[in-house]
Each structure stands twice: as structure tokens, then as C-alpha cells.
Write an enzyme that holds these catalytic residues in place. Structure first.
Site, short mmCIF file in Angstrom:
data_model
loop_
_atom_site.label_atom_id
_atom_site.label_comp_id
_atom_site.label_asym_id
_atom_site.label_seq_id
_atom_site.Cartn_x
_atom_site.Cartn_y
_atom_site.Cartn_z
N GLN A 65 0.84 -1.20 0.00
CA GLN A 65 0.00 0.00 0.00
C GLN A 65 0.87 1.25 0.00
O GLN A 65 1.30 1.69 -1.04
CB GLN A 65 -0.98 -0.02 1.18
CG GLN A 65 -2.05 -1.07 1.01
CD GLN A 65 -3.22 -0.87 1.96
OE1 GLN A 65 -3.35 0.13 2.65
NE2 GLN A 65 -4.10 -1.85 1.99
N ASP A 66 1.13 1.81 1.19
CA ASP A 66 2.05 2.96 1.21
C ASP A 66 3.23 2.62 2.12
O ASP A 66 3.21 1.63 2.83
CB ASP A 66 1.35 4.27 1.59
CG ASP A 66 0.72 4.27 2.97
OD1 ASP A 66 0.61 3.18 3.58
OD2 ASP A 66 0.32 5.34 3.44
N PRO A 67 4.30 3.41 2.06
CA PRO A 67 5.51 3.06 2.81
C PRO A 67 5.28 3.06 4.32
O PRO A 67 4.34 3.69 4.82
CB PRO A 67 6.50 4.17 2.42
CG PRO A 67 5.97 4.76 1.16
CD PRO A 67 4.48 4.63 1.25
N HIS B 139 -1.30 6.63 5.02
CA HIS B 139 -2.16 7.06 3.90
C HIS B 139 -2.22 8.57 3.71
O HIS B 139 -3.12 9.09 3.05
CB HIS B 139 -3.60 6.51 4.05
CG HIS B 139 -3.65 5.05 4.40
ND1 HIS B 139 -3.08 4.08 3.59
CD2 HIS B 139 -4.17 4.39 5.47
CE1 HIS B 139 -3.26 2.89 4.15
NE2 HIS B 139 -3.90 3.05 5.29
#
Length: 220
Positions: free
Chosen positions: A60-62, A132
């Protein structure tokens, strides 16, 4: 020179990506901690050549903790001692799925990338402590283009899609040309709903061998 160079050059010049990169640069200039560091945002593309891709794992995101993210999904830098929960669960599944896999004390997955496992996050930047926070900036459009590019230029790639987010992202993958392994996300919230026991790592190697390709050495 990376065989991603032409694609990246063209895509990063697009107006939507200029806006994304400008916003990220602005946040950094305001003193906001943005991860990964600027020189590691596109690490996945330098770690794995397009022509070498055999497997894609979508994140998804880091990670949004200091000193963790370095541009490869699920991976953390070697000096990170406290491993993220999702990565711990990935290692647990590997230990039950792959004979002789020894759970590592580090979370650095660079050796996977060097074997052709493309470790791609959907969103490539995040602000410290704010999961996010860079959603809907344009990164999703960029990584959609990346997946389309792989879909067009590579064949027989195994896409590993954990969780609803990754599965939605992978809807455009041509299952006649590629292989898709889908299941729950390895996070503690969902790992017991079918991630544990999915055996995606041995399944990936079986698919690679059926194509006459070398299996991945998952030990890191």
C-alpha cells in the site's frame, strides 16, 4: 542504464506527476518528515529491471516510522531492529511454507528484488506517523501505469495480491498472460483469515519452475 528509464522519464513529465512531485517537495521544504528519503522513492525501479521481473508483490504505502522505508514494499533497512508486524507475519508464513527457511532478524528484502521480485507500493511516499497521508495525490495513477507497463512488456509474471486494496489494484492484470495469487493481507488484523496457510511462496516457485524459470530463494 535501467530499462525503466524511458518509461519513468515519460511518466514523470506528465502534469499529474509534476503536481504529485511538487507537493511532496513542498512538504519536505516545510520541514515535514516524508518517507522514504527523496533518493529512495523510486528504489524499486533501480533494484529490479523491467526485463528481470518474474514476481510482483503489491503493497500500500511506505512504513511511516523514522528510518524504516527505503522504497521496497514490506522491506525495512537492515539496521531496523523492530520488524513491522506485517513483515513478521510474512516470515511466519515463509517458515511454514518453505523447507529450511530460517526467520531472519532483519527485514531487508533487497535480495528478493535482485532475483526479480518487484516490490511495489501503490503510493510511494508518506508523512511521518500518518498512514495514507499521500493517498490520492497521483501516485495511484502512476502505479496503475506501472502495472499496465509490466502487463504489456512481460509475460508469465506472478502477481501476489494480499488484501482487498491490492486485489482491486490488480483488476486490470491480464490473467491469460500472467499468474495471480490473491489472499488476505499479512497484517495482524487479517493474517488469521487465510494469509497464514496461503502457501504463496511455494506456489510462486512451482509456477516459475513450470515455465522453466529459476525459483526464488526466499531466504534473506
Amino acid at each position: 542504464m535501467s530499462d525503466w528509464t524511458a518509461f519513468l522519464k515519460q511518466e514523470l513529465q506528465q502534469a499529474y506527476m509534476q503536481q504529485t512531485l511538487d507537493y511532496v517537495a513542498k512538504r519536505r521544504s516545510e520541514g515535514v518528515a516524508v518517507y522514504p528519503p527523496k533518493d529512495q522513492v523510486f528504489s524499486a525501479f533501480t533494484a529490479t529491471q523491467l526485463s528481470d521481473i518474474r514476481v510482483v508483490i503489491l503493497g500500500q504505502d511506505p512504513y511511516h516510522g523514522e528510518g524504516q522505508a527505503h522504497g521496497l514494499c514490506f522491506s525495512v533497512l537492515p539496521e531496523v531492529k523492530k520488524l513491522p508486524p506485517s513483515l513478521k507475519n510474512i516470515y511466519k508464513e515463509l517458515a511454514s511454507d518453505i523447507n529450511d527457511f530460517v526467520i531472519p532478524t532483519h527485514g531487508y528484502l533487497q535480495s528478493w528484488a535482485e532475483q526479480g521480485v518487484f516490490l511495489l507500493n501503490t503510493v510511494l511516499t508518506v508523512e511521518q506517523g500518518q498512514a495514507h497521508s499521500h493517498k490520492h495525490l497521483g501516485w495511484e495513477q502512476f502505479t496503475d501505469k506501472v502495472i499496465t507497463h509490466i502487463n504489456t512488456h512481460c509475460e508469465g509474471v506472478i502477481f501476489i495480491l494480499w488484501g482487498a486494496h491490492a486485489q482491486k489494484k490488480g483488476k486490470g492484470i491480464d490473467s491469460a498472460r500472467q499468474h495471480i495469487l490473491a489472499g488476505p493481507h499479512p497484517s495482524p488484523l487479517s493474517a488469521h483469515r487465510g494469509f497464514f496457510g496461503c502457501r504463496h511462496f511455494s506456489a510462486t516457485n512451482a509456477l516459475l519452475q513450470s515455465q522453466g524459470k529459476t525459483p526464488i530463494n526466499w531466504q534473506v
